[in-house]
Design a protein around this motif. Structure first.
Motif, PDB file in Angstrom:
ATOM      1  N   PHE A 133       0.830  -1.213   0.000  1.00 24.47           N
ATOM      2  CA  PHE A 133       0.000   0.000   0.000  1.00 24.47           C
ATOM      3  C   PHE A 133       0.865   1.264   0.000  1.00 24.47           C
ATOM      4  CE2 PHE A 133      -3.352  -2.937   1.355  1.00 24.47           C
ATOM      5  CZ  PHE A 133      -4.432  -2.457   0.604  1.00 24.47           C
ATOM      6  N   GLN A 134       2.002   1.186   0.698  1.00 30.83           N
ATOM      7  CA  GLN A 134       2.930   2.328   0.713  1.00 30.83           C
ATOM      8  C   GLN A 134       3.397   2.649  -0.702  1.00 30.83           C
ATOM      9  OE1 GLN A 134       6.558   1.655   2.981  1.00 30.83           O
ATOM     10  NE2 GLN A 134       7.678   2.987   1.582  1.00 30.83           N
ATOM     11  N   ASP A 135       3.799   1.629  -1.445  1.00 29.06           N
ATOM     12  CA  ASP A 135       4.272   1.848  -2.815  1.00 29.06           C
ATOM     13  C   ASP A 135       3.160   2.394  -3.704  1.00 29.06           C
ATOM     14  OD1 ASP A 135       6.757   0.942  -2.148  1.00 29.06           O
ATOM     15  OD2 ASP A 135       6.445  -1.093  -2.896  1.00 29.06           O
ATOM     16  N   TYR A 136       1.930   1.903  -3.506  1.00 26.25           N
ATOM     17  CA  TYR A 136       0.809   2.377  -4.328  1.00 26.25           C
ATOM     18  C   TYR A 136       0.550   3.867  -4.080  1.00 26.25           C
ATOM     19  CZ  TYR A 136      -3.948   3.306  -5.864  1.00 26.25           C
ATOM     20  OH  TYR A 136      -5.048   3.880  -6.453  1.00 26.25           O
ATOM     21  N   PHE A 137       0.405   4.244  -2.810  1.00 26.88           N
ATOM     22  CA  PHE A 137       0.103   5.648  -2.506  1.00 26.88           C
ATOM     23  C   PHE A 137       1.289   6.555  -2.814  1.00 26.88           C
ATOM     24  CE2 PHE A 137      -3.134   3.608   0.275  1.00 26.88           C
ATOM     25  CZ  PHE A 137      -4.252   4.226  -0.292  1.00 26.88           C
ATOM     26  N   PHE A 138       2.498   6.003  -2.678  1.00 24.31           N
ATOM     27  CA  PHE A 138       3.679   6.791  -3.064  1.00 24.31           C
ATOM     28  C   PHE A 138       3.643   7.119  -4.556  1.00 24.31           C
ATOM     29  CE2 PHE A 138       7.853   6.448  -5.137  1.00 24.31           C
ATOM     30  CZ  PHE A 138       8.451   7.609  -4.642  1.00 24.31           C
ATOM     31  N   ASN A 139       3.308   6.136  -5.389  1.00 26.29           N
ATOM     32  CA  ASN A 139       3.218   6.375  -6.827  1.00 26.29           C
ATOM     33  C   ASN A 139       2.096   7.352  -7.164  1.00 26.29           C
ATOM     34  OD1 ASN A 139       5.310   4.767  -8.004  1.00 26.29           O
ATOM     35  ND2 ASN A 139       4.181   2.953  -7.424  1.00 26.29           N
ATOM     36  N   VAL A 140       0.981   7.275  -6.440  1.00 22.76           N
ATOM     37  CA  VAL A 140      -0.109   8.233  -6.655  1.00 22.76           C
ATOM     38  C   VAL A 140       0.375   9.654  -6.380  1.00 22.76           C
ATOM     39  CG1 VAL A 140      -2.354   9.028  -5.793  1.00 22.76           C
ATOM     40  CG2 VAL A 140      -1.959   6.588  -6.184  1.00 22.76           C
ATOM     41  N   VAL A 141       1.087   9.830  -5.255  1.00 25.72           N
ATOM     42  CA  VAL A 141       1.595  11.157  -4.879  1.00 25.72           C
ATOM     43  C   VAL A 141       2.582  11.681  -5.910  1.00 25.72           C
ATOM     44  CG1 VAL A 141       2.990  12.428  -3.203  1.00 25.72           C
ATOM     45  CG2 VAL A 141       1.210  10.869  -2.409  1.00 25.72           C
ATOM     46  N   THR A 142       3.566  10.840  -6.277  1.00 23.52           N
ATOM     47  CA  THR A 142       4.608  11.307  -7.194  1.00 23.52           C
ATOM     48  C   THR A 142       4.060  11.575  -8.595  1.00 23.52           C
ATOM     49  OG1 THR A 142       5.225   8.989  -7.611  1.00 23.52           O
ATOM     50  CG2 THR A 142       6.506  10.199  -5.973  1.00 23.52           C
ATOM     51  N   GLN A 143       3.111  10.753  -9.041  1.00 20.58           N
ATOM     52  CA  GLN A 143       2.535  10.980 -10.368  1.00 20.58           C
ATOM     53  C   GLN A 143       1.718  12.262 -10.400  1.00 20.58           C
ATOM     54  OE1 GLN A 143       3.175   9.270 -13.155  1.00 20.58           O
ATOM     55  NE2 GLN A 143       4.556   7.958 -12.002  1.00 20.58           N
ATOM     56  N   LYS A 144       0.920  12.486  -9.350  1.00 18.40           N
ATOM     57  CA  LYS A 144       0.133  13.723  -9.287  1.00 18.40           C
ATOM     58  C   LYS A 144       1.040  14.935  -9.139  1.00 18.40           C
ATOM     59  CE  LYS A 144      -4.288  12.002  -7.529  1.00 18.40           C
ATOM     60  NZ  LYS A 144      -5.329  12.130  -6.495  1.00 18.40           N
ATOM     61  N   PHE A 145       2.066  14.787  -8.306  1.00 22.08           N
ATOM     62  CA  PHE A 145       3.023  15.877  -8.125  1.00 22.08           C
ATOM     63  C   PHE A 145       3.720  16.206  -9.439  1.00 22.08           C
ATOM     64  CE2 PHE A 145       7.540  16.827  -7.645  1.00 22.08           C
ATOM     65  CZ  PHE A 145       7.498  18.034  -6.954  1.00 22.08           C
ATOM     66  N   GLY A 146       4.230  15.170 -10.114  1.00 24.49           N
ATOM     67  CA  GLY A 146       4.939  15.391 -11.374  1.00 24.49           C
ATOM     68  C   GLY A 146       4.050  16.007 -12.430  1.00 24.49           C
ATOM     69  N   ALA A 147       2.806  15.528 -12.523  1.00 25.55           N
ATOM     70  CA  ALA A 147       1.878  16.072 -13.524  1.00 25.55           C
ATOM     71  C   ALA A 147       1.573  17.532 -13.246  1.00 25.55           C
ATOM     72  CB  ALA A 147       0.591  15.251 -13.532  1.00 25.55           C
ATOM     73  N   ARG A 148       1.393  17.866 -11.969  1.00 21.59           N
ATOM     74  CA  ARG A 148       1.053  19.255 -11.624  1.00 21.59           C
ATOM     75  C   ARG A 148       2.232  20.186 -11.885  1.00 21.59           C
ATOM     76  NH1 ARG A 148      -0.120  21.988  -5.859  1.00 21.59           N
ATOM     77  NH2 ARG A 148      -0.962  23.947  -6.619  1.00 21.59           N
ATOM     78  N   VAL A 149       3.434  19.759 -11.502  1.00 24.02           N
ATOM     79  CA  VAL A 149       4.622  20.577 -11.742  1.00 24.02           C
ATOM     80  C   VAL A 149       4.802  20.825 -13.238  1.00 24.02           C
ATOM     81  CG1 VAL A 149       7.149  20.554 -11.679  1.00 24.02           C
ATOM     82  CG2 VAL A 149       5.857  19.990  -9.631  1.00 24.02           C
ATOM     83  N   PHE A 150       4.677  19.758 -14.027  1.00 20.37           N
ATOM     84  CA  PHE A 150       4.892  19.880 -15.468  1.00 20.37           C
ATOM     85  C   PHE A 150       3.840  20.780 -16.107  1.00 20.37           C
ATOM     86  CE2 PHE A 150       4.875  18.631 -19.907  1.00 20.37           C
ATOM     87  CZ  PHE A 150       6.223  18.474 -20.188  1.00 20.37           C
ATOM     88  N   THR A 151       2.560  20.570 -15.766  1.00 18.39           N
ATOM     89  CA  THR A 151       1.489  21.361 -16.381  1.00 18.39           C
ATOM     90  C   THR A 151       1.546  22.819 -15.939  1.00 18.39           C
ATOM     91  OG1 THR A 151      -0.020  20.614 -14.631  1.00 18.39           O
ATOM     92  CG2 THR A 151      -0.069  19.414 -16.701  1.00 18.39           C
ATOM     93  N   ASP A 152       1.843  23.058 -14.656  1.00 18.65           N
ATOM     94  CA  ASP A 152       1.958  24.443 -14.185  1.00 18.65           C
ATOM     95  C   ASP A 152       3.124  25.152 -14.849  1.00 18.65           C
ATOM     96  OD1 ASP A 152      -0.197  24.020 -12.588  1.00 18.65           O
ATOM     97  OD2 ASP A 152       0.828  24.335 -10.676  1.00 18.65           O
ATOM     98  N   GLY A 153       4.245  24.428 -14.953  1.00 23.55           N
ATOM     99  CA  GLY A 153       5.414  25.029 -15.606  1.00 23.55           C
ATOM    100  C   GLY A 153       5.160  25.327 -17.066  1.00 23.55           C
ATOM    101  N   LEU A 154       4.523  24.380 -17.761  1.00 26.92           N
ATOM    102  CA  LEU A 154       4.226  24.583 -19.182  1.00 26.92           C
ATOM    103  C   LEU A 154       3.224  25.729 -19.369  1.00 26.92           C
ATOM    104  CD1 LEU A 154       4.711  23.510 -22.043  1.00 26.92           C
ATOM    105  CD2 LEU A 154       2.788  21.961 -21.706  1.00 26.92           C
ATOM    106  N   LYS A 155       2.211  25.761 -18.507  1.00 24.59           N
ATOM    107  CA  LYS A 155       1.198  26.816 -18.589  1.00 24.59           C
ATOM    108  C   LYS A 155       1.830  28.189 -18.373  1.00 24.59           C
ATOM    109  CE  LYS A 155      -3.137  28.298 -16.382  1.00 24.59           C
ATOM    110  NZ  LYS A 155      -4.121  27.970 -15.311  1.00 24.59           N
TER     111      LYS A 155
END
Length: 595
Positions: A82-104
């Motif tokens: 469960f730790q690995d699952y929620f960790f991947n959820v956090v990092t994927q959401k974090f990475g997507a937000r950073v990338f989209t905010d930076g691109l925007k």
């Protein structure tokens, strides 16, 4: 690292849940050495069971301990999953937000920011910050946080044995952390240079690939590869230097950890000698040493990932701190553009010695067609960029429908502009996708009508799949003239109120130029929009209501084609050069046939 916490804040509960699961994973893993210590005790006391024939008691004691070991391992593995699952959820959401905010944010920057850097540099910054921060978060949760929980667990267990054990553990770990941080400061400087060089290389490589036609046509492949390799080897040299620092750091860490473990082992033996510790407890403490000091040897990699993330986050922060294109707080709504005026407008580039345009004034109304001509460097391109808001006047002002440009939302204004650029810009995809880019709601009939007006019939006739024919990235499968015609068709599909042609026929042959000129003249004659033409070929703008002649950034002549010829000034000289003496003599006939 404030920006990292800022972007993790929306997912704080997910992060907290991941840390709780990591604590469960580590905590239950640390129970297993205690159980093993109990097993050692049972093993040492086997004679007590054997001498009295209590075999069932021995089996029961061992069985319960094994069952407990299996149970804690099961809980630990479930928590880890469960730790690995929620960790991947956090990092994927974090990475997507950073990338989209930076691109925007990057897309909202003023045009001059893109003039001053290569296109691949921004992409490299966004990709690096995403990968580097994900690696650091992974190391922090999976290694460092686990070590911290393990230390607390061991401290509580060791304190029940003897008060000196936690002091030795904590003292050694604090000293190791201090030494590692001290040695890693040099790595920070190296990593900062690596990030800068990698970003530059990404931009240079993107630029080279975009200009691959020129490079291969001139036989410059090896030269370009060598040029790119210079940056690559600079990065390699820095990476090797970083590796040396890291290996030195790892050597110091390994030596220190091994020495510390021997000190702890001596202390454990001393406590057994003093009869303050049992043998099974010593075995458990030794296992704890492996649990804690093993991962601690990775602290160099953790600090390195922190340094990499820090450098990438600083680059991202610099990008996000750049001011976006100015936009009024309370923009005035603008209806269909029916009137446009320049009022003593001047503009000078940052690195230029003199103004690109100086004290330019003119006005144009709906239904009129005006044109700007002049020699290279006269300021025509700068004028176009001012028209569409890519540049802003440094002196004077531009009014749209009587509204000052500073009071207008240019994103709203630009939806009314049709722009045919000198350097045709097409996208990878089909003919239809390239045209629908400016007007997604257009029908196939609208697309075909625009293509017909732009004289694209020959292109369509040889297109294998009609509108769905792929044209390649940047229009690589098209001739220069076909690219230009598609660009014109795309502009017409938008049905703009302000139609700008910037050297629109520069890549066309004479016959096609006449067809496009006729199309432009027919569109202008309808009177549904303002038409502004920037031209080098004077034959394409003879029908304009007014022609402005630019020289060194100033308007030196104004009038119709016939008026300017009669003045025998700069326009006359340009016309004579392009048309020639023979055609100049027959000018009235030419003018009559065109009109």
């Amino acid at each position: 690292m404030k920006i990292l916490l800022q972007y993790l804040k929306p997912y704080k509960w997910l992060v907290l849940l991941t840390l709780v699961l990591a604590a469960f994973n580590t905590g239950f893993s640390m129970i297993d050495p205690i159980i093993f210590g109990k097993m050692i005790k049972v093993a040492f006391n086997y004679k007590q069971y054997k001498d009295v024939g209590n075999y069932s008691g021995f089996v029961r004691a061992v069985g319960w301990l094994l069952l407990m070991s299996i149970s804690v391992a099961m809980v630990s593995r479930i928590a880890k999953a469960f730790q690995d699952y929620f960790f991947n959820v956090v990092t994927q959401k974090f990475g997507a937000r950073v990338f989209t905010d930076g691109l925007k944010h990057a897309m909202k920057l003023p045009y001059h920011e893109f003039e001053d850097q290569r296109s691949g540099e921004t992409l490299s910054i966004l990709q690096k910050v995403e990968t580097d921060t994900e690696r650091f978060i992974s190391n922090f949760i999976n290694i460092l946080f686990g070590v911290i929980i393990g230390i607390l667990f061991v401290a509580i267990y060791a304190f029940n044995i003897h008060w000196s054990l936690p002091i030795v553990y904590f003292g050694g770990i604090i000293l190791l952390t201090f030494i590692t941080n001290l040695l890693s400061k040099r790595i920070k400087v190296i990593q900062k240079n690596i990030v800068a060089q990698t970003t530059s290389l990404a931009g240079t490589t993107t630029e080279s690939l975009r200009n691959i036609e020129l490079i291969k046509s001139l036989g410059l492949t090896n030269q370009e590869v060598n040029r790119l390799n210079k940056n690559t080897y600079k990065i390699l040299s820095l990476e090797l230097t970083k590796v040396k620092r890291i290996r030195s750091l790892s050597f110091v860490q390994g030596t220190f950890v091994n020495t510390l473990r021997q000190v702890i082992l001596f202390l454990l033996m001393w406590l057994i000698y003093q009869e303050k510790m049992k043998p099974e407890e010593m075995v458990t403490m030794q296992f704890f040493s492996f649990f804690i000091f093993g991962p601690l040897q990775e602290i160099g990699n953790i600090i390195l990932s922190y340094r990499e993330a820090e450098a990438s986050l600083n680059n991202f922060k610099t990008l996000m701190q750049k001011k976006p294109e100015p936009r009024p707080d309370h923009p005035k709504p603008i209806s269909a553009i029916s009137h446009l005026s320049f009022n003593s407008v001047s503009f000078k580039h940052k690195t230029a010695q003199q103004s690109a345009i100086h004290q330019i004034s003119f006005e144009v109304k709906k239904g009129e067609t005006i044109a700007f001509v002049g020699p290279s460097g006269a300021g025509k391109t700068t004028l176009v960029k001012l028209l569409v808001g890519l540049y802003r006047p440094q002196l004077g002002h531009i009014d749209y429908n009587g509204i000052n440009e500073d009071d207008i939302d240019f994103d709203e204004l630009r939806t009314q502009i049709g722009f045919v650029t000198q350097d045709t810009q097409l996208f990878s995809g089909t003919i239809k996708e390239n045209l629908l880019f400016v007007n997604p709601e257009a029908t196939d009939d609208d697309v075909l009508d625009a293509l017909n007006k732009a004289s694209c019939n020959n292109l369509l006739s040889r297109a294998e799949k009609g509108l769905d024919t792929m044209i390649g990235e940047g229009g690589l499968k098209l001739s220069g003239g076909e690219k230009q015609r598609l660009s014109i068709a795309r502009s017409l599909l938008r049905q703009p109120d302000l139609l700008i042609f910037d050297e629109a026929t520069s890549a066309l042959d004479s016959l096609t130029e006449e067809e496009i000129t006729r199309t432009i003249r027919n569109i202008s004659a309808i009177g549904d929009q303002i038409t502004i033409m920037i031209a080098h070929r004077l034959s394409t703008i003879m029908h304009a209501d007014r022609i402005y002649v630019l020289e060194k950034g100033e308007i030196v002549e104004t009038g119709t084609h016939q008026d300017l010829l009669s003045e025998k000034g700069l326009y006359y000289a340009m016309w004579r050069q392009q048309i020639g003496e023979r055609k100049l003599v027959s000018q009235p006939a030419i003018t009559e046939s065109i009109s």
